[in-house]
Design a protein around this motif. Structure first.
Motif, PDB file in Angstrom:
ATOM      1  N   LYS A   1      44.580  41.081  50.388  1.00  0.00           N
ATOM      2  CA  LYS A   1      45.558  41.285  49.330  1.00  0.00           C
ATOM      3  C   LYS A   1      45.345  42.632  48.646  1.00  0.00           C
ATOM      4  O   LYS A   1      44.235  43.019  48.318  1.00  0.00           O
ATOM      5  N   GLY A   2      46.427  43.369  48.461  1.00  0.00           N
ATOM      6  CA  GLY A   2      46.367  44.640  47.756  1.00  0.00           C
ATOM      7  C   GLY A   2      46.122  45.836  48.640  1.00  0.00           C
ATOM      8  O   GLY A   2      45.976  46.957  48.141  1.00  0.00           O
ATOM      9  N   ALA A   3      46.070  45.647  49.986  1.00  0.00           N
ATOM     10  CA  ALA A   3      45.834  46.767  50.898  1.00  0.00           C
ATOM     11  C   ALA A   3      46.749  46.615  52.103  1.00  0.00           C
ATOM     12  O   ALA A   3      47.138  45.501  52.462  1.00  0.00           O
ATOM     13  N   PRO A   4      47.104  47.729  52.738  1.00  0.00           N
ATOM     14  CA  PRO A   4      47.952  47.644  53.932  1.00  0.00           C
ATOM     15  C   PRO A   4      47.258  46.876  55.053  1.00  0.00           C
ATOM     16  O   PRO A   4      46.032  46.830  55.132  1.00  0.00           O
ATOM     17  N   LEU A   5      48.046  46.281  55.926  1.00  0.00           N
ATOM     18  CA  LEU A   5      47.518  45.581  57.083  1.00  0.00           C
ATOM     19  C   LEU A   5      46.808  46.580  58.001  1.00  0.00           C
ATOM     20  O   LEU A   5      47.337  47.642  58.313  1.00  0.00           O
ATOM     21  N   ALA A   6      45.588  46.247  58.405  1.00  0.00           N
ATOM     22  CA  ALA A   6      44.834  47.100  59.330  1.00  0.00           C
ATOM     23  C   ALA A   6      44.982  46.532  60.736  1.00  0.00           C
ATOM     24  O   ALA A   6      44.834  45.327  60.947  1.00  0.00           O
ATOM     25  N   PHE A   7      45.241  47.408  61.702  1.00  0.00           N
ATOM     26  CA  PHE A   7      45.500  46.963  63.070  1.00  0.00           C
ATOM     27  C   PHE A   7      44.783  47.875  64.050  1.00  0.00           C
ATOM     28  O   PHE A   7      44.941  49.095  64.018  1.00  0.00           O
ATOM     29  N   ASP A   8      43.960  47.266  64.913  1.00  0.00           N
ATOM     30  CA  ASP A   8      43.265  47.975  65.982  1.00  0.00           C
ATOM     31  C   ASP A   8      43.757  47.452  67.322  1.00  0.00           C
ATOM     32  O   ASP A   8      43.831  46.238  67.525  1.00  0.00           O
TER      33      ASP A   8
ATOM     34  N   SER B   1      43.706  52.175  53.522  1.00  0.00           N
ATOM     35  CA  SER B   1      42.833  51.224  52.835  1.00  0.00           C
ATOM     36  C   SER B   1      41.366  51.442  53.156  1.00  0.00           C
ATOM     37  O   SER B   1      40.497  51.063  52.389  1.00  0.00           O
ATOM     38  N   ASN B   2      41.051  52.068  54.292  1.00  0.00           N
ATOM     39  CA  ASN B   2      39.650  52.324  54.632  1.00  0.00           C
ATOM     40  C   ASN B   2      38.994  53.283  53.653  1.00  0.00           C
ATOM     41  O   ASN B   2      37.770  53.399  53.606  1.00  0.00           O
ATOM     42  N   TYR B   3      39.771  54.012  52.883  1.00  0.00           N
ATOM     43  CA  TYR B   3      39.237  55.021  51.974  1.00  0.00           C
ATOM     44  C   TYR B   3      39.078  54.485  50.553  1.00  0.00           C
ATOM     45  O   TYR B   3      38.809  55.229  49.624  1.00  0.00           O
ATOM     46  N   LYS B   4      39.256  53.181  50.350  1.00  0.00           N
ATOM     47  CA  LYS B   4      39.230  52.637  49.004  1.00  0.00           C
ATOM     48  C   LYS B   4      37.894  52.875  48.310  1.00  0.00           C
ATOM     49  O   LYS B   4      37.837  53.076  47.109  1.00  0.00           O
ATOM     50  N   LYS B   5      36.817  52.838  49.082  1.00  0.00           N
ATOM     51  CA  LYS B   5      35.508  53.038  48.461  1.00  0.00           C
ATOM     52  C   LYS B   5      35.385  54.462  47.907  1.00  0.00           C
ATOM     53  O   LYS B   5      34.819  54.681  46.842  1.00  0.00           O
ATOM     54  N   ILE B   6      35.901  55.456  48.652  1.00  0.00           N
ATOM     55  CA  ILE B   6      35.829  56.833  48.165  1.00  0.00           C
ATOM     56  C   ILE B   6      36.702  56.990  46.916  1.00  0.00           C
ATOM     57  O   ILE B   6      36.337  57.672  45.964  1.00  0.00           O
TER      58      ILE B   6
ATOM     59  N   LYS C   1      38.080  41.150  47.716  1.00  0.00           N
ATOM     60  CA  LYS C   1      38.923  40.003  48.004  1.00  0.00           C
ATOM     61  C   LYS C   1      38.622  39.475  49.401  1.00  0.00           C
ATOM     62  O   LYS C   1      37.997  40.134  50.226  1.00  0.00           O
ATOM     63  N   ALA C   2      39.069  38.246  49.651  1.00  0.00           N
ATOM     64  CA  ALA C   2      38.878  37.638  50.963  1.00  0.00           C
ATOM     65  C   ALA C   2      39.620  38.441  52.024  1.00  0.00           C
ATOM     66  O   ALA C   2      40.775  38.815  51.848  1.00  0.00           O
TER      67      ALA C   2
ATOM     68  N   SER D   1      35.918  35.774  46.114  1.00  0.00           N
ATOM     69  CA  SER D   1      36.242  37.023  45.430  1.00  0.00           C
ATOM     70  C   SER D   1      35.099  37.397  44.492  1.00  0.00           C
ATOM     71  O   SER D   1      34.522  36.533  43.825  1.00  0.00           O
ATOM     72  N   THR D   2      34.779  38.704  44.440  1.00  0.00           N
ATOM     73  CA  THR D   2      33.670  39.174  43.623  1.00  0.00           C
ATOM     74  C   THR D   2      34.091  40.395  42.832  1.00  0.00           C
ATOM     75  O   THR D   2      34.706  41.317  43.382  1.00  0.00           O
ATOM     76  N   ASP D   3      33.772  40.423  41.529  1.00  0.00           N
ATOM     77  CA  ASP D   3      34.043  41.576  40.683  1.00  0.00           C
ATOM     78  C   ASP D   3      32.772  42.395  40.509  1.00  0.00           C
ATOM     79  O   ASP D   3      31.703  41.856  40.243  1.00  0.00           O
ATOM     80  N   HIS D   4      32.913  43.736  40.647  1.00  0.00           N
ATOM     81  CA  HIS D   4      31.807  44.656  40.430  1.00  0.00           C
ATOM     82  C   HIS D   4      32.151  45.608  39.285  1.00  0.00           C
ATOM     83  O   HIS D   4      33.316  45.812  38.962  1.00  0.00           O
ATOM     84  N   TYR D   5      31.144  46.234  38.713  1.00  0.00           N
ATOM     85  CA  TYR D   5      31.318  47.245  37.660  1.00  0.00           C
ATOM     86  C   TYR D   5      32.040  46.665  36.448  1.00  0.00           C
ATOM     87  O   TYR D   5      32.859  47.320  35.831  1.00  0.00           O
ATOM     88  N   ASP D   6      31.747  45.427  36.091  1.00  0.00           N
ATOM     89  CA  ASP D   6      32.525  44.809  35.030  1.00  0.00           C
ATOM     90  C   ASP D   6      31.671  44.351  33.851  1.00  0.00           C
ATOM     91  O   ASP D   6      32.125  43.561  33.043  1.00  0.00           O
ATOM     92  N   ASP D   7      30.419  44.806  33.762  1.00  0.00           N
ATOM     93  CA  ASP D   7      29.574  44.397  32.646  1.00  0.00           C
ATOM     94  C   ASP D   7      29.741  45.354  31.465  1.00  0.00           C
ATOM     95  O   ASP D   7      29.193  46.450  31.448  1.00  0.00           O
ATOM     96  N   SER D   8      30.552  44.938  30.503  1.00  0.00           N
ATOM     97  CA  SER D   8      30.748  45.703  29.264  1.00  0.00           C
ATOM     98  C   SER D   8      31.334  47.089  29.497  1.00  0.00           C
ATOM     99  O   SER D   8      31.120  48.008  28.724  1.00  0.00           O
TER     100      SER D   8
END
Length: 313
Positions: free
Chosen positions: A229-236, A6-11, A200-201, A185-192
């Motif tokens: 929500k939608g990503a694996p649990l991250a554990f350190d 999940s850390n790579y979602k931005k890439i 997500k929270a 929650s915030t949506d990006h890249y969604d204008d037209s």
């Protein structure tokens, strides 16, 4: 890659934008630091003022060194108790860069602490502020720049931020905290356009216990768990040793992502510096030379010149 942490979602987001494909992405976008334990207020607003002094903290992270467009994050925070009534206030600034995008987050933190016993305290926290997003599509290698998705850059797109948390600790022995630094929650890249990325929270659980091995040695195992929500649990999981209240050495493991080495030095009763190196254990590790964390803390303390704050968190 068949599986992407999940850390790579931005890439992944950038790759999909470059391809110009419709998609819906729910990922973990919050900044990630190996030395999060030295800047807890950015994760949990209930920590504001918890150290009992005016505290300035700064963290810089360069992730996946050598990978073009890899994330870079800079965090600055200041927090302090206010008066004698259990109130703490803080200010946090986070600046993230990844590929063509930059995002800045500015929040104010408020906490209120209730003593449960002579040594046990329970703190409640609120966080409020704003995010500003910028995306320069000109930095992408796009085959058809006439496509609608890339016809106009995103400039200073505003979104509100609100968070909350609780933090319980017993003297300088143990702590546990539960928080969500942004519950909106915030949506990006969604204008037209046909592409959407949703923030997500995120929910954080942190905990640690300090064992006093002897007069000059303390051992602190600690955990951080992050869920969205939608990503694996991250554990350190981390294990840190404190020598003579000055030198800190430790190791950390991030599930399916990295192993890390940490070091810190309390220069005097006001200054502390730290460094951490992450070795990437995922498939992406074949394409980068690791990640670097740098940490600096400065505190206005009334303690004598040779005195060190004994709390290990």
């Amino acid at each position: 890659m068949k599986e992407i942490h999940s850390n790579y979602k931005k890439i992944v987001l950038l790759v999909l934008l470059t391809m110009g494909l419709p998609f819906l992405c729910h990922g973990q976008q919050d900044s990630e630091y190996t030395q999060y334990m030295y800047n807890t207020v950015t994760v949990n607003p209930a920590y504001a003022g918890n150290r009992g002094v005016l505290s300035f903290n700064s963290l810089y992270r360069s992730q996946w060194a050598g990978l073009n467009g890899a994330p870079k994050s800079l965090t600055f925070s200041v927090n302090s108790p206010i008066g004698e009534r259990g109130v703490g206030l803080g200010l946090s600034v986070i600046h993230d860069e990844i590929g063509p995008s930059t995002e800045s987050n500015v929040t104010v933190d408020f906490s209120y602490t209730i003593p449960l016993s002579t040594k046990t305290e329970l703190s409640f926290g609120l966080k409020g502020g704003m995010n500003l997003l910028n995306v320069d599509f000109g930095k992408l290698d796009i085959r058809d720049r006439g496509e609608l998705e890339f016809s106009q850059n995103i400039e200073n797109r505003f979104s509100p931020n609100a968070g909350l948390g609780v933090f319980l600790h017993f003297d300088d022995r143990w702590y546990v905290g539960l928080s969500s630094p942004n519950i909106l929650s915030t949506d990006h890249y969604d204008d037209s356009i046909s592409s959407t990325a949703s923030e997500k929270a995120h929910f954080y659980l942190i905990a640690g216990y300090v064992f006093e091995i002897n007069e000059g040695l303390k051992f602190k195992p600690a955990i951080l768990t992050k869920a969205v929500k939608g990503a694996p649990l991250a554990f350190d999981a981390s294990a840190n040793f404190l020598f003579n209240d000055r030198f800190t050495l430790g190791l950390s493991y991030r599930l399916d992502a990295a192993v890390s080495a940490l070091a810190g030095f309390q220069i005097n009763n006001r200054f502390m510096v730290g460094y951490a190196y992450d070795y990437d254990t995922s498939e992406l590790g074949n394409y980068n030379s690791g990640s670097h964390d740098f940490f600096l803390r400065f505190e206005f303390t009334k303690r004598t010149i040779n005195s060190i704050n004994p709390r290990f968190f």
